[in-house]
Design an enzyme around this catalytic site. Structure first.
Site, mmCIF file in Angstrom:
data_model
loop_
_atom_site.group_PDB
_atom_site.id
_atom_site.type_symbol
_atom_site.label_atom_id
_atom_site.label_comp_id
_atom_site.label_asym_id
_atom_site.label_seq_id
_atom_site.Cartn_x
_atom_site.Cartn_y
_atom_site.Cartn_z
ATOM 1 N N GLY B 67 0.808 -1.227 0.000
ATOM 2 C CA GLY B 67 0.000 0.000 0.000
ATOM 3 C C GLY B 67 0.831 1.261 0.000
ATOM 4 N N SER B 68 0.172 2.344 0.389
ATOM 5 C CA SER B 68 0.737 3.684 0.275
ATOM 6 C C SER B 68 2.124 3.813 0.893
ATOM 7 C CB SER B 68 -0.195 4.685 0.948
ATOM 8 O OG SER B 68 0.425 5.948 1.011
ATOM 9 N N THR B 69 2.975 4.594 0.210
ATOM 10 C CA THR B 69 4.322 4.851 0.727
ATOM 11 C C THR B 69 4.279 5.795 1.924
ATOM 12 O OG1 THR B 69 4.620 6.645 -0.863
ATOM 13 C CG2 THR B 69 5.440 4.482 -1.490
#
Lengths: 399, 139
Positions: B67-69
């Site tokens: 998922g998101s960094t």
């Protein structure tokens, strides 16, 4: 990993603790991908700028870097921020949102960020073969696929640290051998900007992780290419697309060697657009958004010519035309606007909690915005072509 | 399988060495046997895992971060709020965890044999230590 004497000096802390820590991150990430060395970059682009995404811990991370004396060592641009200074029907954001978003912007500016836009290629067009460290998928895809520059799809925090050091691991899209397509996708020729966007989104779905070679798009205007690539980047993790007749790297590859071949039909595109078109009846507070990715100065001039005419309506709807803050200081006053049509810079409505402004649905010409709006902005989303949107606000484009 | 607790020795590989603590690292084992997205699954201000316990002071194990960094910022936030795990052990080296671990100064290890994670799940809540890249139950 091989490090130069200069890099070893930085890693030892000769240029400060923050820079040493940043380089350590880059080296560790490089080791994961088997990079043998680092490469100097000419331009870094940082993502993860909206307070709604990075919250309190993101603010602290950035301010800790500033307090540690961090400075960007190469040209650095940043993604747009949340639309914290805007209001809809007179309703705006809380003090907490505004203050924290300002802290993020100020931290980035004090480290040396030069602009806030998701289209950094409008600030300076990198040359063929130039090495970059860009986060923000549409920009990465544009740099690799249209300009022939070289960047991986960096994460926001990594690109920030690469901006501080001015280096990135030499791997992935930096290396010739990795820039190869492994699936050929024949697509229909788009007849509008939003069709190009949807074709991109559906192309990405057909190739969620492989680099595709795309045939059939034809020579389309630059803003259509932007829309197409933003669509690809939404549904695929590919950092690059080979666009026949456009991508400089096409010269190196032989499409005859690509084994896997698929086709996107006109019918698939038509039915997707039909499925995501707005209902005739406006159900609630509706916002129209043009500018995902940000419109260029050329596009804004074209559109601005036609927004002189004051649009007024009893309906609770507004049109936001979004462009970059291409140079500092960023303006916080919507240009050429009355209460219903606003040209705004530096923001991204998609990473803004639009529901907090009372907005219920958004109509956009972008497939990327269509996808992310319900997930990030907490609103319903629909697609409509740019010309149709402008017509609705009595804003006419040439041609 | 490894029913004799005392016999469990799990080999690790150092990915990120911590700079604050040296020698033995001990903490309660918190095994999450599915990929986690730090953004959404873990609250940086409380250290709480969605639908589970807390990561504070634990040896945190998970297969990989997805998922998101922005997840890297969450790891950093855990450290800032005093809720950081004493060490993180993963199966796959991933960018989100690596960036977060270096910036937050949390030691990061990789399981040499990834299948160990399934067996370790049953020891959730027991105190383990990491010494010389070996994970063992505290005697």
């Amino acid at each position: 990993m091989y490090l130069t004497k200069e890099e070893e000096r930085v890693l030892r802390g000769d240029e400060g603790e923050v820079k040493a820590r940043a380089l350590k991150v880059i080296v560790k990430v490089g080791e994961i991908f088997g990079a043998e060395r680092l490469v100097s970059i000419s331009h870094a682009h940082v993502s993860g700028i909206s307070y709604f995404n990075i919250r309190k811990y993101g603010v602290e991370f950035l301010e800790d870097l500033v307090n540690g004396g961090a400075k960007f060592s190469v040209l650095t641009t940043a993604n747009p921020y949340a639309a914290h200074y805007l209001s809809f029907n007179g309703r705006g954001f809380s003090r907490d949102v505004i203050d924290n978003q300002e802290r993020i912007i100020n931290a980035l500016i004090s480290m040396g960020a030069r602009a806030f836009t998701c289209a950094p290629y409008h600030i300076r067009r990198p040359k063929v073969g130039e090495h970059l460290a860009w986060a923000e998928s549409n920009a990465v895809l544009y740099a690799n696929s249209v300009l022939g520059a070289r960047t991986n799809r960096e994460g926001g925090p990594l690109a920030l640290l690469e901006a501080i050091v001015g280096k990135a691991p030499y791997c992935g899209m930096h290396v010739d051998e990795e820039r190869y397509p492994s699936i050929l996708i024949k697509v229909p020729r788009p007849s509008s900007l939003s069709e190009a966007a949807v074709i991109g989104y559906l192309t990405g779905r057909m190739s969620p992780s492989k680099i595709p070679y795309v045939e059939g798009l034809g020579r389309v205007p630059e803003e259509w290419l932007k829309a197409f690539l933003a669509g690809v980047g939404t549904s695929s993790s590919a950092p690059m697309v080979f666009l026949e007749g456009i991508t400089p790297d096409c010269r190196r590859v032989r499409k005859g060697n690509i084994q896997e071949r698929v086709r996107l039909s006109e019918e698939d595109v038509r039915s997707f657009i039909k499925e995501h078109s707005p209902p005739q009846e406006v159900a609630g507070n509706r916002l129209y958004v043009i500018g995902c990715p940000h419109v260029s100065k050329g596009e804004i001039r074209e559109i601005a010519l036609h927004v002189r005419e004051t649009y007024s309506s009893a309906r609770s709807e507004e049109l936001w035309i979004i462009t970059g803050c291409f140079s500092l200081p960023c303006s916080k006053i919507p240009a050429k606007s009355n209460s219903k049509v606003k040209i705004v810079e530096g923001v991204c409505p998609v990473v803004t909690r639009l529901d907090l402004l009372g907005i219920e649905e958004v109509v956009t010409d972008s497939a990327k915005a269509l996808h992310y709006l319900p997930r990030l902005a907490h609103v319903k989303s629909f697609i409509m072509d740019r010309k149709e949107i402008l017509k609705r606000f009595r804003v006419r484009l040439h041609g | 399988m490894d029913d004799n607790i005392a016999d469990i020795t799990i080999k690790l590989k150092v990915i990120v060495e911590g700079t604050r603590q040296h020698g033995e690292l001990c903490g309660v084992l918190e095994v999450i046997d599915h990929p986690i997205s730090f953004l959404g699954d873990i609250d940086a201000e409380s250290g709480k895992v969605r639908g589970g316990g807390s990561v504070k002071g634990k040896i945190l194990l998970y297969p990989t971060a997805v998922g998101s960094t922005v997840g890297s910022y969450v790891i950093y936030g855990l450290s800032r709020s005093g809720n950081a795990p004493v060490a993180i052990v993963t199966c796959n080296e991933d960018v989100v965890t690596t960036v977060g671990a270096v910036m937050a100064d949390i030691p990061l290890y990789k399981l040499v044999d990834c299948s160990a994670i399934k067996n370790l799940k049953k020891y959730n809540g027991k105190v383990f230590c990491i010494r010389d890249s070996i994970l063992v139950m505290k005697k």
